[in-house]
Design an enzyme around this catalytic site. Structure first.
Site, mmCIF file in Angstrom:
data_model
loop_
_atom_site.group_PDB
_atom_site.id
_atom_site.type_symbol
_atom_site.label_atom_id
_atom_site.label_comp_id
_atom_site.label_asym_id
_atom_site.label_seq_id
_atom_site.Cartn_x
_atom_site.Cartn_y
_atom_site.Cartn_z
ATOM 1 N N ILE A 13 -88.600 19.111 27.317
ATOM 2 C CA ILE A 13 -89.489 18.913 28.465
ATOM 3 C C ILE A 13 -89.261 17.554 29.122
ATOM 4 O O ILE A 13 -89.413 17.409 30.341
ATOM 5 C CB ILE A 13 -90.982 19.093 28.079
ATOM 6 C CG1 ILE A 13 -91.863 19.111 29.324
ATOM 7 C CG2 ILE A 13 -91.440 18.020 27.104
ATOM 8 C CD1 ILE A 13 -91.509 20.150 30.357
ATOM 9 N N ASP A 55 -97.641 22.668 26.395
ATOM 10 C CA ASP A 55 -98.387 22.616 25.143
ATOM 11 C C ASP A 55 -97.435 22.305 24.005
ATOM 12 O O ASP A 55 -96.243 22.602 24.072
ATOM 13 C CB ASP A 55 -99.016 23.976 24.858
ATOM 14 C CG ASP A 55 -97.936 24.980 24.516
ATOM 15 O OD1 ASP A 55 -97.296 25.495 25.456
ATOM 16 O OD2 ASP A 55 -97.650 25.207 23.320
ATOM 17 N N GLY A 98 -92.102 26.733 24.969
ATOM 18 C CA GLY A 98 -93.347 26.005 25.219
ATOM 19 C C GLY A 98 -93.014 24.633 25.766
ATOM 20 O O GLY A 98 -91.984 24.457 26.432
ATOM 21 N N GLU A 99 -93.905 23.655 25.516
ATOM 22 C CA GLU A 99 -93.754 22.263 25.983
ATOM 23 C C GLU A 99 -93.945 22.145 27.500
ATOM 24 O O GLU A 99 -93.893 21.052 28.040
ATOM 25 C CB GLU A 99 -92.367 21.669 25.653
ATOM 26 C CG GLU A 99 -92.031 21.600 24.192
ATOM 27 C CD GLU A 99 -90.666 20.924 23.943
ATOM 28 O OE1 GLU A 99 -90.031 20.462 24.908
ATOM 29 O OE2 GLU A 99 -90.252 20.864 22.775
ATOM 30 N N GLY A 100 -94.078 23.278 28.188
ATOM 31 C CA GLY A 100 -94.084 23.252 29.649
ATOM 32 C C GLY A 100 -92.689 23.432 30.220
ATOM 33 O O GLY A 100 -92.465 23.213 31.417
#
Lengths: 362, 362
Positions: free
Chosen positions: A109, A185, A327-329
């Site tokens: 990210i 997240d 995830g992580e955006g």
């Protein structure tokens, strides 16, 4: 249509006031944007979803001239007691380790936010062992949630505090000129939390909402389904009581993200969802404030099975389908250049009149 | 699998030599890239198609360390005699008018190329009334093709000259350090040309390959189908004789794009296709040089029906599906940030070792 237009009551005054501020988007700004796009040197609607994106952003921002919008990725991390049930391929320590990678700039990210020209805001909403660093915004509720396999993950007071934190963060971002908030997240165990929330909110069975998350094996997946099933029995909450649902199955990062979405929606920001965790937060937010749904843009469809269900319920069609499940955006960050491109079309493209081009489409 | 691994012979020595230079991509570079990605701080393969993109680019470039790749959008314009048959919503004059918009910076592709940080190379391969401007590269074959409704659009000599021009252009771009070539087209009537080419190359009926292009109405669509049907009878060429097919149904911009693809493939460039016109050129190129197909990245799936057939035949899965149907290279330009993001992941992301993160996926 899953979204009920009558918002439930929330006792906390700050949260309730934020929810009240979230009105319908501006349909006339969207219509004006479409009229502007129709004058540009291209066949009508030939830019397809890029034009829809322009109109949606105009509706959210309440103007047919939204300009270029500064972007932030808000990445909220927390630990989950449910990880103890053996539902993840990774141990809980990884959550804190990843915080370090986020701020050092080496995580996926970090790379993707930089590439997209977005500010990366890393939030600790309750990692087990805090990673103390000036680059991490501490909005800690506790040292991880309890396992929700046999009882609620957090108290309702904790859920409300996390929501308030998220609202405050969104207001700060808006005050510094951010126009687009992409959600991210981090939290070992959090696809299990998102699965349980989705099961309750969309009346689905555990098998329908559990996927492999970061890559759990067959045994892990069985444990995950079993854990969600057990949790649904142990936490027999009323699905309409959203604070009860959120505190039963949520994580501190999910509750904080609910607040970020509500705060962003109230402030007129464009909210970009990522995968199954951030979209679980969006589901909760849209139940609390039905008009928040119109403020969302779905970046991508992840390979988690619950994600497609969530997107359908929110009536969101994702921009990208790249089979991502990090995830992580990361998916949200990848959609930001598409949003930038749409806005630059609205801003910079010439009209048939200016260019002296024959408009047979008129 | 539609691609025949035995390339047909082409009499022109320069073109034949270019085709001979196009070998298979480097599978070991792709494997090395995947191994590199597997060491990075993320669950294995969790970046999905972004990782596939990294590997494909490594294979094309012949290195597991492709770095950041400078990009160009090559937009080739020409007019089509078939426009006289009333198959388009716009008159032929628009082709030249749009050249002016491209170089003035106000057209959609001008905006999107700028946004993507790509050089825009505008080529006149045979617009009816030339738009003379230092910013337009003149590679004119003639003042538009003849209508192919009752005979070939161009001579085989013209087709070969256009291919040679395209090869030369790709070589120039490679010499100036370009690593990624995104393809674009402009030419009133050219979706009819692409439809006819697709019908012949993929053995399809006129109804299956004709769409509304820039937005033709029901009558126009009927005329388009009728024109393609008539043309398929009038130009009864052997589908294996690719120069005959190309000169029968092609446009000067399509033939030039065939050359750009061949030249780019020979030079080890990454080629990004746009919609139904550039992908028709890619079909021809991949028939001439079967290993060229592995050098392609499909940016998006347009709403033209022939495009999906072309992509399937080339075994390409597009990165984006945004219902676009503008052409100009607009879809290809939109995919460039995804390619940049993939390359930045390969280049900048840290490994489990460096970050001290537990790799449970190992």
């Amino acid at each position: 249509v899953i979204v009920d237009r009558t918002a439930p009551r929330v006792s906390d005054r700050f949260v309730a006031h934020t929810i009240e501020r979230i009105g319908p988007v501006d349909a006339s700004a969207a219509a004006e944007m479409q009229a502007t796009l129709d004058r540009k040197t291209k066949p009508r609607r030939s830019l397809g979803r890029l034009e829809e994106l322009c109109c949606r952003i105009a509706a959210i921002r309440g103007t047919a001239d939204p300009g270029a919008l500064p972007k932030a990725v808000v990445l909220v991390a927390a630990d989950h007691g449910v990880a103890e049930e053996g539902v993840s391929a990774y141990p809980s320590e990884v959550t804190a380790q990843m915080l370090s990678a986020f701020v050092s700039g080496s995580a996926a990210i970090s790379v993707l936010a930089r590439q997209a020209g977005a500010r990366l805001v890393v939030v600790d909403a309750g990692v087990r062992e805090p990673f103390v660093d000036p680059a991490v915004t501490s909005l800690r509720i506790g040292a991880g949630t309890r396992s929700f396999a046999d009882g609620p993950a957090m108290s309702q007071d904790e859920a409300v505090r996390a929501i308030r934190n998220g609202i405050g963060l969104a207001e700060e971002l808006s005050a510094t000129g951010i126009g687009v908030v992409a959600l991210g997240d981090m939290g070992i165990g959090n696809t299990t939390s998102a699965a349980a929330l989705t099961a309750v909110l969309l009346s689905r069975e555990a098998e329908e909402v559990c996927g492999r998350g970061t890559g759990v094996d067959d045994d892990g997946l069985r444990r995950k389904v079993e854990t969600v099933r057990r949790a649904l029995v142990a936490n027999a909450v009323d699905g309409a009581d959203l604070l009860a649902v959120l505190s039963a199955f949520g994580g501190f990062e999910i509750a904080t993200l609910v607040g970020v979405i509500l705060g962003a929606a109230a402030a007129g920001l464009v909210v970009v969802t990522d995968g199954v965790i951030t979209t679980a937060a969006a589901l909760v937010a849209a139940r609390l404030a039905p008009d928040a749904a119109g403020r969302l843009i779905a970046a991508h469809r992840s390979s988690e099975p619950a994600h497609a269900l969530q997107l359908d319920a929110l009536e969101l069609r994702p921009l990208l389908e790249l089979d991502m499940r990090l995830g992580e955006g990361s998916g949200a960050a990848l959609a930001l250049p598409v949003i930038d491109a749409a806005l630059s079309i609205a801003r910079e493209m010439g009209t048939f009149d200016e260019a002296g081009v024959s408009d047979a489409g008129a």
